[in-house]
Design a protein around this motif. Sequence first.
Motif, PDB file in Angstrom:
ATOM      1  N   ASP A 251      -5.404  -1.925 -13.869  1.00  0.00           N
ATOM      2  CA  ASP A 251      -4.466  -0.780 -14.077  1.00  0.00           C
ATOM      3  C   ASP A 251      -4.894   0.594 -13.446  1.00  0.00           C
ATOM      4  O   ASP A 251      -5.799   0.603 -12.753  1.00  0.00           O
ATOM      5  N   ARG A 252      -4.079   1.533 -14.024  1.00  0.00           N
ATOM      6  CA  ARG A 252      -4.323   2.958 -13.683  1.00  0.00           C
ATOM      7  C   ARG A 252      -5.762   3.525 -13.666  1.00  0.00           C
ATOM      8  O   ARG A 252      -6.090   4.411 -12.932  1.00  0.00           O
ATOM      9  N   CYS A 253      -6.570   3.047 -14.511  1.00  0.00           N
ATOM     10  CA  CYS A 253      -7.985   3.486 -14.742  1.00  0.00           C
ATOM     11  C   CYS A 253      -9.105   2.430 -14.205  1.00  0.00           C
ATOM     12  O   CYS A 253     -10.035   2.284 -14.526  1.00  0.00           O
ATOM     13  N   ASP A 254      -8.282   1.245 -13.294  1.00  0.00           N
ATOM     14  CA  ASP A 254      -9.025   0.420 -12.781  1.00  0.00           C
ATOM     15  C   ASP A 254      -9.805  -0.514 -13.707  1.00  0.00           C
ATOM     16  O   ASP A 254     -10.868  -1.422 -13.213  1.00  0.00           O
TER      17      ASP A 254
ATOM     18  N   LYS B   7       0.913  -0.980 -15.554  1.00  0.00           N
ATOM     19  CA  LYS B   7      -0.446  -0.179 -15.250  1.00  0.00           C
ATOM     20  C   LYS B   7      -0.916   0.521 -16.360  1.00  0.00           C
ATOM     21  O   LYS B   7      -2.067   1.131 -16.033  1.00  0.00           O
TER      22      LYS B   7
ATOM     23  N   THR C 158       0.843  -1.277   0.209  1.00  0.00           N
ATOM     24  CA  THR C 158      -0.161   0.068   0.069  1.00  0.00           C
ATOM     25  C   THR C 158       0.941   1.229  -0.098  1.00  0.00           C
ATOM     26  O   THR C 158       2.171   1.167   0.221  1.00  0.00           O
ATOM     27  N   THR C 159       0.349   2.515  -0.095  1.00  0.00           N
ATOM     28  CA  THR C 159       0.863   3.817  -0.181  1.00  0.00           C
ATOM     29  C   THR C 159       1.929   3.992   1.340  1.00  0.00           C
ATOM     30  O   THR C 159       2.909   4.519   1.240  1.00  0.00           O
TER      31      THR C 159
ATOM     32  N   ASP D 113      -6.760  -1.479  -6.178  1.00  0.00           N
ATOM     33  CA  ASP D 113      -7.145  -0.358  -7.130  1.00  0.00           C
ATOM     34  C   ASP D 113      -6.520   0.891  -6.662  1.00  0.00           C
ATOM     35  O   ASP D 113      -5.783   0.958  -5.654  1.00  0.00           O
ATOM     36  N   ASN D 114      -7.021   1.981  -7.327  1.00  0.00           N
ATOM     37  CA  ASN D 114      -6.481   3.139  -6.888  1.00  0.00           C
ATOM     38  C   ASN D 114      -7.089   3.796  -5.522  1.00  0.00           C
ATOM     39  O   ASN D 114      -6.506   4.596  -4.856  1.00  0.00           O
ATOM     40  N   ASP D 115      -8.150   3.183  -5.191  1.00  0.00           N
ATOM     41  CA  ASP D 115      -8.663   3.474  -3.682  1.00  0.00           C
ATOM     42  C   ASP D 115      -8.051   2.455  -2.615  1.00  0.00           C
ATOM     43  O   ASP D 115      -8.577   2.373  -1.526  1.00  0.00           O
ATOM     44  N   GLU D 116      -7.046   1.550  -3.086  1.00  0.00           N
ATOM     45  CA  GLU D 116      -6.540   0.443  -2.144  1.00  0.00           C
ATOM     46  C   GLU D 116      -7.499  -0.709  -1.849  1.00  0.00           C
ATOM     47  O   GLU D 116      -7.498  -1.439  -0.764  1.00  0.00           O
TER      48      GLU D 116
END
Length: 199
Positions: free
Chosen positions: A133-136, A194, A3-4, A69-72
């Motif tokens: 990927d970056r766009c989910d 990604k 994770t970030t 995904d982008n929202d983890e």
Amino acid sequence: RFTTDGTFYMAGGSASNDLEATAGAYQTTGNAGVNSGYIAHFSADANDLLSCTYYGGDEADNIFFIDLDNDENVWVYGQSANELPITDGVYSEENGTLFVTKFNPALTELVAGSMVAAGTWGSGGVPIAFLVDRCDNIYISAHGASGDLTTTDDAVYTEGGFYLAAYGPEIETLEFATYYGANHVDGGTSRFDKNGIIY
């Protein structure tokens, strides 16, 4: 998968019923003697188990890949001999043998679930690569595919031993699906990045 903030998730399959599923986990027990999927979230130093859940039914389940995904949110891809949960609004196939499932970061809620690659156990192939990927958008591939799997009109091949599919965000749509190669494709023959590029 990290994770970030440096914590990390891992996933797999286990025939043990002794994994430490945490309080409030989506599924707190597995099947002793039969593989169940599991997902675990650890602190950055790996000293603390933050959350852990089983995932599966009465027959064999194995999680092969995990991504965020982008929202983890936590996405997993695997193979199942069960009819696992299919949520409203997702693309799915009756008698699917491969699953793509999304959990919330705390592993307490199944957010999206789908079964694809319809057939009998093993006919959908063995998972070999997975990515959000970056766009989910979601990408899967499998080798040893022997069933009559769904392909799209722009498929490169409509038969072969290797299967590849791409789905829209939340796995609501099938964007692209194709076979590739002949009767046999060795493991490790595809990877995604990604940006949505397939290698």
